[in-house]
Design a protein around this motif. Structure first.
Motif, PDB file in Angstrom:
ATOM      1  N   SER A  24     -23.715 -29.607  50.709  1.00  0.00           N
ATOM      2  CA  SER A  24     -23.664 -30.824  51.505  1.00  0.00           C
ATOM      3  C   SER A  24     -22.383 -31.641  51.381  1.00  0.00           C
ATOM      4  CB  SER A  24     -24.838 -31.720  51.094  1.00  0.00           C
ATOM      5  OG  SER A  24     -24.775 -32.014  49.711  1.00  0.00           O
ATOM      6  N   ALA A  25     -21.537 -31.352  50.404  1.00  0.00           N
ATOM      7  CA  ALA A  25     -20.310 -32.127  50.237  1.00  0.00           C
ATOM      8  C   ALA A  25     -19.121 -31.330  50.759  1.00  0.00           C
ATOM      9  CB  ALA A  25     -20.119 -32.491  48.771  1.00  0.00           C
ATOM     10  N   SER A  26     -17.988 -32.017  50.967  1.00  0.00           N
ATOM     11  CA  SER A  26     -16.851 -31.322  51.571  1.00  0.00           C
ATOM     12  C   SER A  26     -16.052 -30.557  50.531  1.00  0.00           C
ATOM     13  CB  SER A  26     -15.960 -32.321  52.308  1.00  0.00           C
ATOM     14  OG  SER A  26     -15.568 -33.369  51.428  1.00  0.00           O
ATOM     15  N   GLY A  27     -15.318 -31.226  49.651  1.00  0.00           N
ATOM     16  CA  GLY A  27     -14.596 -30.567  48.560  1.00  0.00           C
ATOM     17  C   GLY A  27     -13.387 -29.798  49.030  1.00  0.00           C
ATOM     18  N   GLY A  28     -12.546 -29.378  48.057  1.00  0.00           N
ATOM     19  CA  GLY A  28     -11.436 -28.497  48.363  1.00  0.00           C
ATOM     20  C   GLY A  28     -10.206 -29.188  48.892  1.00  0.00           C
ATOM     21  N   ALA A  29      -9.765 -30.279  48.253  1.00  0.00           N
ATOM     22  CA  ALA A  29      -8.543 -30.952  48.691  1.00  0.00           C
ATOM     23  C   ALA A  29      -7.326 -30.083  48.392  1.00  0.00           C
ATOM     24  CB  ALA A  29      -8.409 -32.302  47.972  1.00  0.00           C
ATOM     25  N   ALA A  30      -6.297 -30.222  49.226  1.00  0.00           N
ATOM     26  CA  ALA A  30      -5.070 -29.446  49.035  1.00  0.00           C
ATOM     27  C   ALA A  30      -4.407 -29.817  47.716  1.00  0.00           C
ATOM     28  CB  ALA A  30      -4.107 -29.702  50.189  1.00  0.00           C
ATOM     29  N   VAL A  31      -3.763 -28.821  47.102  1.00  0.00           N
ATOM     30  CA  VAL A  31      -3.089 -29.071  45.827  1.00  0.00           C
ATOM     31  C   VAL A  31      -1.570 -29.041  45.981  1.00  0.00           C
ATOM     32  CG1 VAL A  31      -4.995 -28.167  44.470  1.00  0.00           C
ATOM     33  CG2 VAL A  31      -3.177 -26.613  45.221  1.00  0.00           C
ATOM     34  N   GLY A  32      -1.096 -28.972  47.218  1.00  0.00           N
ATOM     35  CA  GLY A  32       0.349 -28.955  47.436  1.00  0.00           C
ATOM     36  C   GLY A  32       0.923 -27.566  47.192  1.00  0.00           C
ATOM     37  N   ASP A  33       2.202 -27.525  46.839  1.00  0.00           N
ATOM     38  CA  ASP A  33       2.869 -26.247  46.606  1.00  0.00           C
ATOM     39  C   ASP A  33       2.528 -25.745  45.208  1.00  0.00           C
ATOM     40  OD1 ASP A  33       4.066 -26.286  49.097  1.00  0.00           O
ATOM     41  OD2 ASP A  33       5.750 -27.487  48.374  1.00  0.00           O
ATOM     42  N   ALA A  34       1.414 -25.008  45.115  1.00  0.00           N
ATOM     43  CA  ALA A  34       0.986 -24.474  43.826  1.00  0.00           C
ATOM     44  C   ALA A  34       1.960 -23.391  43.380  1.00  0.00           C
ATOM     45  CB  ALA A  34      -0.416 -23.910  43.942  1.00  0.00           C
ATOM     46  N   GLU A  35       2.332 -23.418  42.122  1.00  0.00           N
ATOM     47  CA  GLU A  35       3.305 -22.467  41.584  1.00  0.00           C
ATOM     48  C   GLU A  35       2.609 -21.266  40.970  1.00  0.00           C
ATOM     49  OE1 GLU A  35       6.032 -24.262  38.908  1.00  0.00           O
ATOM     50  OE2 GLU A  35       6.716 -25.780  40.339  1.00  0.00           O
ATOM     51  N   VAL A  36       3.106 -20.090  41.318  1.00  0.00           N
ATOM     52  CA  VAL A  36       2.585 -18.849  40.750  1.00  0.00           C
ATOM     53  C   VAL A  36       2.968 -18.773  39.275  1.00  0.00           C
ATOM     54  CG1 VAL A  36       2.830 -16.334  40.787  1.00  0.00           C
ATOM     55  CG2 VAL A  36       2.615 -17.606  42.943  1.00  0.00           C
ATOM     56  N   ASP A  37       2.028 -18.320  38.461  1.00  0.00           N
ATOM     57  CA  ASP A  37       2.272 -18.142  37.028  1.00  0.00           C
ATOM     58  C   ASP A  37       1.734 -16.776  36.619  1.00  0.00           C
ATOM     59  OD1 ASP A  37       2.369 -18.104  34.284  1.00  0.00           O
ATOM     60  OD2 ASP A  37       1.229 -19.941  33.974  1.00  0.00           O
ATOM     61  N   MET A  56     -12.891 -16.779  34.273  1.00  0.00           N
ATOM     62  CA  MET A  56     -11.775 -15.845  34.229  1.00  0.00           C
ATOM     63  C   MET A  56     -10.539 -16.534  34.789  1.00  0.00           C
ATOM     64  SD  MET A  56     -11.189 -12.363  36.513  1.00  0.00           S
ATOM     65  CE  MET A  56     -12.557 -11.433  35.812  1.00  0.00           C
ATOM     66  N   GLY A  57      -9.408 -16.378  34.091  1.00  0.00           N
ATOM     67  CA  GLY A  57      -8.150 -16.843  34.662  1.00  0.00           C
ATOM     68  C   GLY A  57      -7.432 -17.866  33.829  1.00  0.00           C
ATOM     69  N   ASN A  58      -6.367 -18.386  34.424  1.00  0.00           N
ATOM     70  CA  ASN A  58      -5.481 -19.362  33.807  1.00  0.00           C
ATOM     71  C   ASN A  58      -6.230 -20.680  33.558  1.00  0.00           C
ATOM     72  OD1 ASN A  58      -3.432 -21.137  33.142  1.00  0.00           O
ATOM     73  ND2 ASN A  58      -2.339 -20.942  35.086  1.00  0.00           N
ATOM     74  N   ASN A  90      -5.020 -11.775  44.559  1.00  0.00           N
ATOM     75  CA  ASN A  90      -4.293 -12.811  45.306  1.00  0.00           C
ATOM     76  C   ASN A  90      -4.292 -14.173  44.635  1.00  0.00           C
ATOM     77  OD1 ASN A  90      -3.936 -10.832  47.253  1.00  0.00           O
ATOM     78  ND2 ASN A  90      -5.698 -11.498  48.455  1.00  0.00           N
ATOM     79  N   TYR A  91      -5.262 -14.411  43.770  1.00  0.00           N
ATOM     80  CA  TYR A  91      -5.398 -15.758  43.217  1.00  0.00           C
ATOM     81  C   TYR A  91      -5.436 -15.797  41.684  1.00  0.00           C
ATOM     82  CZ  TYR A  91      -6.542 -16.920  48.058  1.00  0.00           C
ATOM     83  OH  TYR A  91      -6.504 -17.075  49.416  1.00  0.00           O
ATOM     84  N   ILE A  92      -6.353 -15.049  41.084  1.00  0.00           N
ATOM     85  CA  ILE A  92      -6.502 -15.141  39.627  1.00  0.00           C
ATOM     86  C   ILE A  92      -5.289 -14.569  38.916  1.00  0.00           C
ATOM     87  CG2 ILE A  92      -7.883 -14.451  37.624  1.00  0.00           C
ATOM     88  CD1 ILE A  92     -10.329 -14.448  39.491  1.00  0.00           C
ATOM     89  N   SER A  93      -4.842 -13.387  39.308  1.00  0.00           N
ATOM     90  CA  SER A  93      -3.693 -12.763  38.642  1.00  0.00           C
ATOM     91  C   SER A  93      -2.409 -13.552  38.840  1.00  0.00           C
ATOM     92  CB  SER A  93      -3.502 -11.333  39.151  1.00  0.00           C
ATOM     93  OG  SER A  93      -3.113 -11.343  40.521  1.00  0.00           O
ATOM     94  N   GLN A  94      -2.366 -14.392  39.865  1.00  0.00           N
ATOM     95  CA  GLN A  94      -1.190 -15.212  40.140  1.00  0.00           C
ATOM     96  C   GLN A  94      -1.224 -16.538  39.383  1.00  0.00           C
ATOM     97  OE1 GLN A  94       1.263 -13.773  42.181  1.00  0.00           O
ATOM     98  NE2 GLN A  94      -0.173 -12.087  41.811  1.00  0.00           N
TER      99      GLN A  94
END
Length: 246
Positions: A24-37, A56-58, A90-94
């Motif tokens: 029921s809630a929106s969520g998921g605001a942009a985080v800007g230019d996220a840097e790959v690590d 799992m992950g960073n 695409n996401y966790i490994s980055q």
């Protein structure tokens, strides 16, 4: 042994009815230019969380995704199958996303499967969880051919008190044999299925989801602590993540 679950002989009707709704809630605001690590292999970084899930992950990933999932939910199984490789690649490994699974157990079979997924601790959790989802159809077919009178007997307060309810459901669905091929011995599986502390923890995870987050269906997702709406599939979550990292 105390359980908050109303036990029935697998309760497939309840399982399907509570699966695949929207939040029921929106969520998921942009985080800007996220840097790959990629300084570490983040896919291999797995830990248990204070909220009773496995992540799992960073740990410092700018996007933290939490899935409330049920191992008897077909929509959750579909999400697992579709998201596994692209989420990691695409996401966790980055280093961009950490991904946590919290079990939202809804019936005796679900609880039995969740206990086995958590049986070997942090390292193998995601592999076991995925394997259990892959086996979901077979699990349903196997338990539907089981002795229904025995399943009813396992649903009594006496069976719960003896600790044999979840052992019985795991036996009837072939789950003990399944995890036996993934490094969990028969004896270890039975110990995990009668672990009252683990059962209580799963009760508490469910209760917090219901009472604090108003989660009533699976899969449900939090992004950076906010419950998101319109997301119940990998395609929908992937689209939301792409919007956030751009």
């Amino acid at each position: 042994m105390k359980s908050v679950f109303k036990i029935s002989a697998i309760a497939l009707g309840m399982t399907l009815a509570a699966c695949g709704g929207e939040t029921s809630a929106s969520g998921g605001a942009a985080v800007g230019d996220a840097e790959v690590d990629t300084s570490q292999n983040w896919v291999e970084v797995v830990s248990k969380t204070e909220d009773g899930g496995y992540v799992m992950g960073n740990p410092d990933a700018p996007i933290k995704v939490v899935e409330y999932a049920s191992l008897t939910c077909p929509a959750c199984a579909a999400f697992s199958e579709q998201s596994h490789e692209p989420m990691m690649e695409n996401y966790i490994s980055q280093g961009l996303v950490s991904f946590e699974i919290r079990n939202f157990v809804r019936d005796p079979l679900d609880l039995s499967a969740a206990l086995l997924a958590r049986c070997n601790g942090e390292g193998p959790f995601f592999q076991l969880n995925q394997r259990l989802f892959m086996n979901q159809d077979n699990m349903f077919q196997t338990i539907q051919t089981a002795d229904q009178a025995r399943l009813q007997a396992l649903s009594t307060p006496e069976a719960l008190q003896s600790g044999q309810t979840f052992v019985g459901f795991a036996e009837a669905s072939g789950l003990i044999e399944l995890v036996g091929g993934m490094g969990i011995s028969d004896q270890q599986a039975r110990q995990c299925l009668t672990d009252s502390a683990a059962i209580q923890e799963l009760d508490e995870v469910r209760n917090r989801a219901l009472n604090q987050l108003n989660i009533t269906s699976t899969p449900s997702f939090l992004i950076n602590g906010e419950l998101v709406s319109g997301v119940s599939s990998w395609a929908q979550l992937d689209a939301r993540l792409q919007e956030m990292v751009q």
